[in-house]
Design an enzyme around this catalytic site. Structure first.
Site, PDB file in Angstrom:
ATOM      1  N   HIS A  72       0.827  -1.221   0.000  1.00 49.33           N
ATOM      2  CA  HIS A  72       0.000   0.000   0.000  1.00 49.33           C
ATOM      3  C   HIS A  72       0.857   1.264   0.000  1.00 49.33           C
ATOM      4  CE1 HIS A  72      -3.900  -2.082   0.850  1.00 49.33           C
ATOM      5  NE2 HIS A  72      -3.096  -2.965   1.415  1.00 49.33           N
ATOM      6  N   ASN A 145     -10.167  -2.921   2.523  1.00 46.77           N
ATOM      7  CA  ASN A 145      -9.913  -2.884   1.081  1.00 46.77           C
ATOM      8  C   ASN A 145     -11.227  -2.670   0.337  1.00 46.77           C
ATOM      9  OD1 ASN A 145      -7.136  -3.306   1.142  1.00 46.77           O
ATOM     10  ND2 ASN A 145      -7.291  -5.527   0.876  1.00 46.77           N
ATOM     11  N   HIS A 336      -3.617   0.894  12.172  1.00 48.03           N
ATOM     12  CA  HIS A 336      -3.390  -0.408  12.823  1.00 48.03           C
ATOM     13  C   HIS A 336      -4.737  -1.020  13.195  1.00 48.03           C
ATOM     14  CE1 HIS A 336      -2.114  -3.564  15.350  1.00 48.03           C
ATOM     15  NE2 HIS A 336      -1.992  -2.916  16.493  1.00 48.03           N
TER      16      HIS A 336
HETATM   17 FE1  HDD Z   1      -2.495  -4.849   5.450  1.00 51.76          FE
HETATM   18  C1  HDD Z   1      -1.010  -1.802   5.188  1.00 51.76           C
HETATM   19  C2  HDD Z   1      -5.432  -3.535   4.289  1.00 51.76           C
HETATM   20  C3  HDD Z   1      -3.854  -8.015   5.271  1.00 51.76           C
HETATM   21  C4  HDD Z   1       0.210  -6.071   6.931  1.00 51.76           C
HETATM   22  N1  HDD Z   1      -3.098  -3.029   4.848  1.00 51.76           N
HETATM   23  C5  HDD Z   1      -2.342  -1.899   4.810  1.00 51.76           C
HETATM   24  C6  HDD Z   1      -3.118  -0.799   4.333  1.00 51.76           C
HETATM   25  C7  HDD Z   1      -4.361  -1.281   4.078  1.00 51.76           C
HETATM   26  C8  HDD Z   1      -4.349  -2.684   4.406  1.00 51.76           C
HETATM   27  C9  HDD Z   1      -5.541  -0.506   3.547  1.00 51.76           C
HETATM   28  C10 HDD Z   1      -2.626   0.619   4.112  1.00 51.76           C
HETATM   29  C11 HDD Z   1      -2.905   1.492   5.301  1.00 51.76           C
HETATM   30  C12 HDD Z   1      -2.482   2.906   5.004  1.00 51.76           C
HETATM   31  O1  HDD Z   1      -3.122   3.536   4.146  1.00 51.76           O
HETATM   32  O2  HDD Z   1      -1.490   3.357   5.591  1.00 51.76           O
HETATM   33  N2  HDD Z   1      -4.266  -5.629   4.825  1.00 51.76           N
HETATM   34  C13 HDD Z   1      -5.378  -4.904   4.504  1.00 51.76           C
HETATM   35  C14 HDD Z   1      -6.497  -5.804   4.395  1.00 51.76           C
HETATM   36  C15 HDD Z   1      -6.057  -7.063   4.654  1.00 51.76           C
HETATM   37  C16 HDD Z   1      -4.649  -6.951   4.941  1.00 51.76           C
HETATM   38  C17 HDD Z   1      -7.909  -5.379   4.067  1.00 51.76           C
HETATM   39  C18 HDD Z   1      -6.821  -8.345   4.669  1.00 51.76           C
HETATM   40  C19 HDD Z   1      -7.880  -8.518   5.392  1.00 51.76           C
HETATM   41  N3  HDD Z   1      -1.920  -6.694   5.959  1.00 51.76           N
HETATM   42  C20 HDD Z   1      -2.619  -7.875   5.846  1.00 51.76           C
HETATM   43  C21 HDD Z   1      -1.892  -8.952   6.457  1.00 51.76           C
HETATM   44  C22 HDD Z   1      -0.738  -8.403   6.954  1.00 51.76           C
HETATM   45  C23 HDD Z   1      -0.778  -6.999   6.617  1.00 51.76           C
HETATM   46  C24 HDD Z   1      -2.344 -10.392   6.534  1.00 51.76           C
HETATM   47  C25 HDD Z   1       0.394  -9.043   7.696  1.00 51.76           C
HETATM   48  C26 HDD Z   1       0.240  -9.988   8.560  1.00 51.76           C
HETATM   49  N4  HDD Z   1      -0.689  -4.078   5.905  1.00 51.76           N
HETATM   50  C27 HDD Z   1       0.257  -4.764   6.571  1.00 51.76           C
HETATM   51  C28 HDD Z   1       1.449  -3.909   6.952  1.00 51.76           C
HETATM   52  C29 HDD Z   1       1.050  -2.509   6.383  1.00 51.76           C
HETATM   53  C30 HDD Z   1      -0.301  -2.790   5.754  1.00 51.76           C
HETATM   54  C31 HDD Z   1       2.761  -4.486   6.490  1.00 51.76           C
HETATM   55  C32 HDD Z   1       2.042  -1.844   5.457  1.00 51.76           C
HETATM   56  C33 HDD Z   1       2.031  -0.381   5.825  1.00 51.76           C
HETATM   57  C34 HDD Z   1       1.312  -0.320   7.081  1.00 51.76           C
HETATM   58  O3  HDD Z   1       0.869  -1.574   7.418  1.00 51.76           O
HETATM   59  O4  HDD Z   1       1.135   0.662   7.766  1.00 51.76           O
HETATM   60  O5  HDD Z   1       1.567  -3.881   8.328  1.00 51.76           O
END
Ligand code: HDD
Length: 661
Positions: A72, A145, A336
């Site tokens: 993202h 999402n 978060h």
């Molecule tokens: Fe995630 C970012 C949505 C599964 C780990 N995620 C992130 C963002 C969105 C989502 C919208 C961007 C937030 C922003 O605008 O700063 N992610 C989802 C959805 C998931 C999902 C809807 C499934 C239900 N994500 C998911 C899993 C993991 C992560 C299974 C790890 C175990 N996601 C992250 C992250 C991020 C992230 C690595 C990257 C940047 C952040 O968190 O701040 O922690």
């Protein structure tokens, strides 16, 4: 228009600084007499180490970049307000959802998933929809999402999945695309992804605008009311403008012509006062009904059909302010899923459980330490006190002697707050089991809902899915992977797999058993739930000196209905007392929802440019209007969505696309 400042805006006001009209100083406040030349030993000599101004300026610049989000990375955000329609205290004690007309400031960031920060907006991808509610009980983040299901069931597979979809590690190709070998290799070998892939290959992955897409919390959460009664809950955002998409050819052209297409659309709409609006809804399943469904409600690759579990609408969010500084606000926003308030809790969904670790962890590397909650955009609007201290970039000056619990010196404060007074306590769910690395058998049906989605599509939506699969799998070089993908999706639909095999040059798949379901969920089809509206749609009007006398009339009719109009011609300048906004060199039909042709172009070269513009719009199934004097449009005059009056043009434009021509 003077806008009312909500609590969050008032808080941010204290951090806003305008440099305009001010003296230039160093970061220590020293006014500098000169900012053009470094300090040298002679005007042709070497720069001196004592030049603190040069060193400070250069060092700060050298450190400007922070790591982009690992997923993202590409996104855009806005401020707004959420207001409840009704009191939801029967299902949750979360105060921001209690009472009618309760208002809460929000910050929303939309994003793509796979691309890096500078990638194009219109790539085929899921879109992130992350909302931070600044409630009086602390920040609540709904990190969702625009697709209601996910590729994997257990968070431990997230790094694998993301490695597969990101550019391949040897040559870092391709950028922001799933159309490559490692993505499809992952899919073929991890069949739990089947349902999400169906959505990913559908029009949902190429939205027309962030303002015209749904949002979903995806994971299953819990609502708890003041009596302790719990419901499983799934969150929905429903855009008031309806759900609209681009077509794939158009999306690819826009990626070059205007890589900021979605970012620009959101920014401009808010600047114009066309504030994007979304209703928040919830699907609820009482705890006692947990096992009454044909799917496991903790499985993030499954949706809860809206026809079976209706969506209850709780309120509306309006985005009404752009950021003042992209880095300070959008880039530093830290979401978060674990940021919750009393009345909202987690389920044992294994994807959610892993997310609960990842989000804070990732902020530590991205924002450089544990004090990111002090960055203005992340700061709660309610007071916060605890015994956490120090760390990089600490802002708060915690006064006093005590930084531990329990204590006598500060009268045992800061003190825990009992549940009755608003303290958060986790839902007391009974858990009992063996410690195992395993997945429940109830998670093992990967194809029923993929098929349900397929069966719920209209013919044109099915065609788009087949086209998308054929594009993506056609880009896969490894023939074995292609074969595996075709065979995998034969378990969803024989028609889909047969068409795909044919298009990518493979032998047709064997007929395999598809899940025996006839059920559909019309709620998942964009076409069946179309909101016909012209509001804020963008129209190109082709004009020249010869334009029809009724140009004024056309303009008035369209703008009266809140259509955004741009005049396009061969050159910039004024025609008929109207300023030309764009030329055939600066604009292209893909940036508009419809084209209105008011003029024949006498010069053959100009006519070719106009015809290309019109033909491209026609090929993308868009609405075309023309005045009677444009004879060369007579050839397509009787096709769907081709009209010759402002009124009929607007009726056709409201339909978004005309698939049958
Ligand atoms: Fe995630 C970012 C949505 C599964 C780990 N995620 C992130 C963002 C969105 C989502 C919208 C961007 C937030 C922003 O605008 O700063 N992610 C989802 C959805 C998931 C999902 C809807 C499934 C239900 N994500 C998911 C899993 C993991 C992560 C299974 C790890 C175990 N996601 C992250 C992250 C991020 C992230 C690595 C990257 C940047 C952040 O968190 O701040 O922690």
């Amino acid at each position: 228009m003077v806008k009312e400042m909500n609590n969050k805006q008032q808080q941010l006001e204290a951090f806003r600084v305008s440099d305009e009209g001010q003296a230039l100083t160093t970061n220590q406040g020293l006014k500098m007499a000169e900012d053009e030349h470094s300090l040298k030993a002679g005007d042709r000599g070497p720069t001196l180490l004592e030049d603190f101004h040069f060193r400070e300026k250069m060092t700060h610049f050298d450190h400007e970049r922070i790591p982009e989000r690992v997923v993202h990375a590409r996104g855009s955000a806005a401020h707004g307000t959420f207001e409840t329609y009704e009191c939801a205290s029967d299902i949750t004690k979360a105060q921001f959802l209690n009472g009618k007309g309760t208002k809460t400031p929000v910050f929303v960031r939309f994003s793509t998933v796979a691309g890096s920060r500078g990638s194009a907006d219109t790539v085929r991808d899921a879109r992130g929809f992350a909302t931070k509610f600044y409630t009086q009980e602390g920040n609540y983040d709904l990190v969702g999402n625009n697709i209601p299901v996910f590729f994997i069931q257990d968070a431990i597979k997230f790094p694998d999945f993301i490695h597969a979809v990101k550019p391949e590690p040897n040559n870092e190709i391709p950028q922001a695309q799933s159309a490559h070998d490692t993505f499809w290799d992952f899919i073929a070998n991890n069949q739990e992804s089947a349902h999400m892939v169906m959505w990913h290959m559908s029009d949902r992955s190429i939205p027309r605008s962030y303002r015209m897409m749904e949002g979903f919390g995806v994971n299953t959460y819990r609502f708890i009311n003041k009596d302790g009664k719990a419901h499983f809950v799934k969150f929905h955002w429903k855009p008031l403008l309806g759900i609209k998409s681009l077509v794939w050819d158009e999306a690819q052209i826009i990626a070059g012509k205007d890589p900021d297409f979605h970012r620009r659309d959101l920014w401009e709409a808010i600047e114009r006062g066309d504030y994007p609006e979304y209703e928040l809804g919830v699907q609820l399943i009482p705890e006692e009904d947990e096992f009454n469904f044909s799917f496991d409600i903790l499985d993030a690759t499954k949706l809860w059909p809206e026809e079976e579990v209706p969506v209850r609408i709780l309120g509306k969010m309006t985005l009404n302010k752009n950021v003042d500084n992209f880095f300070a606000e959008t880039e530093q926003a830290a979401f978060h899923v674990g940021h919750v308030v009393p009345g909202i809790d987690f389920s044992n969904d294994p994807l959610l459980q892993g997310r609960l670790f990842s989000y804070t962890d990732t902020q530590l590397i991205r924002l450089g330490g544990p004090n990111f909650h002090e960055i203005p955009i992340n700061k709660p609007i309610c007071p916060f006190h605890n015994n956490q201290r120090d760390g990089y970039g600490r802002q708060t000056i915690n006064v006093g002697q005590v930084s531990y619990h329990k204590n006598s010196l500060a009268n045992n404060t800061p003190r825990p707050v009992p549940v009755e007074e608003g303290g958060y306590a986790h839902y007391e769910e009974k858990v009992d089991g063996h410690k195992v690395r395993a997945r429940s058998d109830s998670f093992k049906d990967h194809f029923s809902q993929a098929r349900l989605f397929w069966l719920s599509m209209t013919d044109i939506e099915k065609k788009h899915i087949i086209d998308a699969f054929s594009f993506e799998v056609g880009k896969v070089k490894n023939k074995t992977i292609r074969r595996q993908v075709v065979d995998m999706f034969a378990h969803v639909s024989h028609t889909l797999a047969t068409n795909l095999a044919d298009n990518v040059g493979l032998a047709l798949p064997q007929k395999v058993e598809v899940p025996n379901i006839q059920q559909t969920s019309p709620a998942v089809s964009q076409e069946l739930n179309s909101v016909d509206s012209v509001k804020t749609r963008k129209v190109a009007i082709l004009v020249s000196e010869n334009s029809a006398h009724n140009l004024d009339e056309i303009l008035t009719s369209l703008t009266k209905e809140h259509i955004i109009v741009e005049l396009i011609s061969t050159k910039q300048g004024m025609y008929q007392h109207h300023e030309i906004n764009q030329t055939f060199a600066t604009a292209t039909s893909v940036l508009y929802d419809g084209v209105y042709v008011t003029t024949p172009f006498a010069d053959a070269n100009d006519q070719n440019k106009a015809l290309h513009f019109i033909q491209e719009a026609f090929d993308h199934s868009k609405t075309i209007g023309y005045t009677e004097n444009v004879s060369y449009l007579q050839a397509i005059a009787n096709k769907n969505g081709v009209t010759n009056s402002p009124e009929s043009f607007m009726q056709a434009l409201a339909k978004h696309r005309h698939w049958v021509r």
